[in-house]
Design a protein around this motif. Structure first.
Motif, mmCIF file in Angstrom:
data_model
loop_
_atom_site.group_PDB
_atom_site.id
_atom_site.type_symbol
_atom_site.label_atom_id
_atom_site.label_comp_id
_atom_site.label_asym_id
_atom_site.label_seq_id
_atom_site.Cartn_x
_atom_site.Cartn_y
_atom_site.Cartn_z
ATOM 1 N N GLN A 1 93.610 107.267 -0.045
ATOM 2 C CA GLN A 1 93.696 106.874 -1.496
ATOM 3 C C GLN A 1 95.053 106.916 -1.983
ATOM 4 N N LEU A 2 95.801 108.157 -1.659
ATOM 5 C CA LEU A 2 97.108 108.240 -1.919
ATOM 6 C C LEU A 2 98.124 107.121 -1.308
ATOM 7 N N GLN A 3 97.861 107.048 -0.176
ATOM 8 C CA GLN A 3 98.411 106.129 0.650
ATOM 9 C C GLN A 3 98.277 104.407 0.265
ATOM 10 N N MET A 4 97.038 104.402 -0.333
ATOM 11 C CA MET A 4 96.927 103.020 -1.112
ATOM 12 C C MET A 4 97.752 102.961 -2.553
ATOM 13 N N LEU A 5 98.022 104.163 -2.925
ATOM 14 C CA LEU A 5 98.510 103.885 -4.234
ATOM 15 C C LEU A 5 100.223 104.231 -3.878
ATOM 16 N N ASN A 6 100.633 104.344 -2.686
ATOM 17 C CA ASN A 6 101.944 104.489 -2.173
ATOM 18 C C ASN A 6 102.641 105.747 -2.684
ATOM 19 N N ILE A 7 101.646 106.884 -2.694
ATOM 20 C CA ILE A 7 102.030 108.302 -2.958
ATOM 21 C C ILE A 7 102.034 108.830 -1.778
ATOM 22 N N SER A 8 103.064 109.588 -1.376
ATOM 23 C CA SER A 8 103.178 110.267 -0.035
ATOM 24 C C SER A 8 102.313 111.484 0.042
ATOM 25 N N PRO A 9 101.269 111.435 0.949
ATOM 26 C CA PRO A 9 100.367 112.796 1.083
ATOM 27 C C PRO A 9 101.156 113.791 1.580
ATOM 28 N N SER A 10 102.453 113.605 2.373
ATOM 29 C CA SER A 10 103.553 114.708 3.078
ATOM 30 C C SER A 10 104.057 115.431 1.828
ATOM 31 N N ARG A 11 104.400 114.580 0.856
ATOM 32 C CA ARG A 11 105.120 115.261 -0.325
ATOM 33 C C ARG A 11 104.258 116.140 -1.256
ATOM 34 N N VAL A 12 102.861 115.494 -1.531
ATOM 35 C CA VAL A 12 102.162 116.222 -1.764
ATOM 36 C C VAL A 12 101.743 117.668 -1.457
ATOM 37 N N GLU A 13 101.785 117.764 -0.147
ATOM 38 C CA GLU A 13 101.502 118.992 0.679
ATOM 39 C C GLU A 13 102.743 119.909 0.428
ATOM 40 N N GLN A 14 103.811 119.431 0.216
ATOM 41 C CA GLN A 14 105.011 120.136 -0.178
ATOM 42 C C GLN A 14 105.122 120.609 -1.894
ATOM 43 N N HIS A 15 104.033 120.323 -2.543
ATOM 44 C CA HIS A 15 103.608 120.762 -3.790
ATOM 45 C C HIS A 15 104.536 119.760 -4.674
ATOM 46 N N ILE A 16 105.053 118.557 -4.322
ATOM 47 C CA ILE A 16 105.489 117.655 -5.031
ATOM 48 C C ILE A 16 104.588 116.434 -5.685
ATOM 49 N N ILE A 17 104.313 116.687 -7.020
ATOM 50 C CA ILE A 17 103.214 115.937 -7.587
ATOM 51 C C ILE A 17 103.788 114.817 -8.446
ATOM 52 N N THR A 18 103.433 113.642 -8.542
ATOM 53 C CA THR A 18 104.020 112.684 -9.473
ATOM 54 C C THR A 18 102.884 112.091 -10.231
#
Length: 375
Positions: free
Chosen positions: A169-186
């Motif tokens: 779902q994140l990839q479909m929204l063009n939100i990077s899962p790897s950045r989220v894993e680094q606690h970078i949330i947008t």
């Protein structure tokens, strides 16, 4: 400029017909023979020109119409995967975009929740995996019960499935899962151009809310523009791949363009009794736009016929005439107005279908007719 002498010859021709169904019909014909005298000085000073009928090859044509179009893969309607408020719309209709370029940016608190859920599941996976593997080892050594092993397995696989689902779902929204894993949330998600092309529609503005069913904008790639023609059932068997197409954009200009039949549809529309013909353009340096209306002629086969330059044919009150030279001397040229039946016009020449009262040696005024008779 002109001196016109009217000679009136009235005659009647009666054609007898046979019984019912016969093609012969009774008719009465009245004609006026009009003669025009032009002085030699007028003829020379106005650059008038004489010419003869010439035998020429004329194509048989199928007249049709259609539009300029693009293949379905070259037209994209962009929508959002999930609703949100538009925060950025940097583009205008007509702008060129490249594949992967940001088109619109959306904002939604649901994006934040989705990333939090993904991060929570991601952080639990290592622990749940180790628990599953530990219980599996203990079960195989008959130290732990099968129930504890199955519970650990179920818990791990459930979280693993949720992890992959949220990641997708994140990839479909063009939100990077790897950045989220680094606690970078947008709280924003960008929508990127899926193809190269031009923006043809924009249906949103900054601050507007769009749902997943809304059409945000449209992109058209004009590199593969083609003709989409509609052919009536009566003409279907005349048209085949490889035939030339002459077409015009009547609302834009009188210029004639070239194309070629590439595909002929395989089925007839049930109610309209038509079929689609797909044509490829020969001119790659065009300025055509999808949706433009076209008038087209498909050249099927050809035939030989007598012809005259287009400008020699005078049209008046639904009839067509040629100015035939009947006599000349040092001072004057006398022309007779002869009624004819024109056929197709092709490359500047008009086919003359009725040549009963004409002979190959006859001369006609082929330049200056409209100067004499006006529009």
């Amino acid at each position: 400029m002109k001196n016109i002498t009217l000679v009136l010859a009235v005659f009647s021709v009666v054609l007898s017909c046979g019984g019912p169904g016969s093609k012969n019909q009774s008719s009465e014909l009245e004609s006026e023979v009009e003669q025009t005298t032009i002085t030699r000085k007028q003829f020379d000073s106005n650059n008038f020109l004489l010419g003869k009928l010439e035998e020429r090859t004329f194509p048989n044509v199928v007249e049709t119409s259609g539009i300029i179009d693009v293949p379905p893969k070259n037209k994209v309607v962009v929508s959002a995967i999930t609703g949100g408020f538009v925060t950025k719309t940097p583009l205008l209709v007509g702008d060129q975009v490249k594949k992967g370029q940001i088109l619109v940016t959306l904002e939604n608190q649901e994006f934040v929740k989705m990333q939090q859920q993904y991060l929570e599941v991601f952080n639990q996976l290592d622990f749940l995996k180790s628990e599953y593997e530990r219980n599996r080892t203990l079960f195989e050594e008959k130290i732990a019960s099968e129930k504890k092993y199955l519970e650990a397995k179920s818990n791990y696989e459930t979280h693993l499935a949720r992890y992959h689902g949220l990641k997708k779902q994140l990839q479909m929204l063009n939100i990077s899962p790897s950045r989220v894993e680094q606690h970078i949330i947008t709280n924003e998600a960008a929508i990127y151009a899926p193809i190269n092309g031009s923006i043809t529609k924009i249906n949103v503005a900054t601050g507007s809310y769009v749902s997943s069913s809304d059409e945000i904008l449209e992109i058209v790639d004009k590199d593969h523009i083609h003709l989409e023609l509609t052919l009536f059932e009566k003409d279907i068997l005349k048209v085949e791949k490889g035939q030339r197409i002459l077409f015009q954009i009547p609302e834009a200009s009188n210029e004639t363009h070239l194309a070629e039949v590439y595909l002929v549809g395989a089925s007839i529309h049930e109610t309209q009794r038509t079929i689609k013909v797909h044509g490829h353009l020969e001119d790659e340096n065009h300025r055509f736009l999808p949706g433009m209306f076209v008038d087209a002629k498909i050249l099927t086969d050809s035939h030989e016929a007598f012809s005259i330059p287009d400008q020699a044919v005078l049209s008046s009150e639904g009839s067509s005439y040629l100015l035939k030279l009947v006599s000349e001397n040092e001072e004057n040229l006398v022309f007779e107005k002869i009624k004819v039946m024109p056929g197709n016009s092709f490359e500047g020449f008009t086919e003359i279908q009725s040549t009963t009262n004409l002979s190959p040696g006859d001369k006609f005024l082929v330049k200056g007719v409209f100067d004499l008779f006006g529009n």
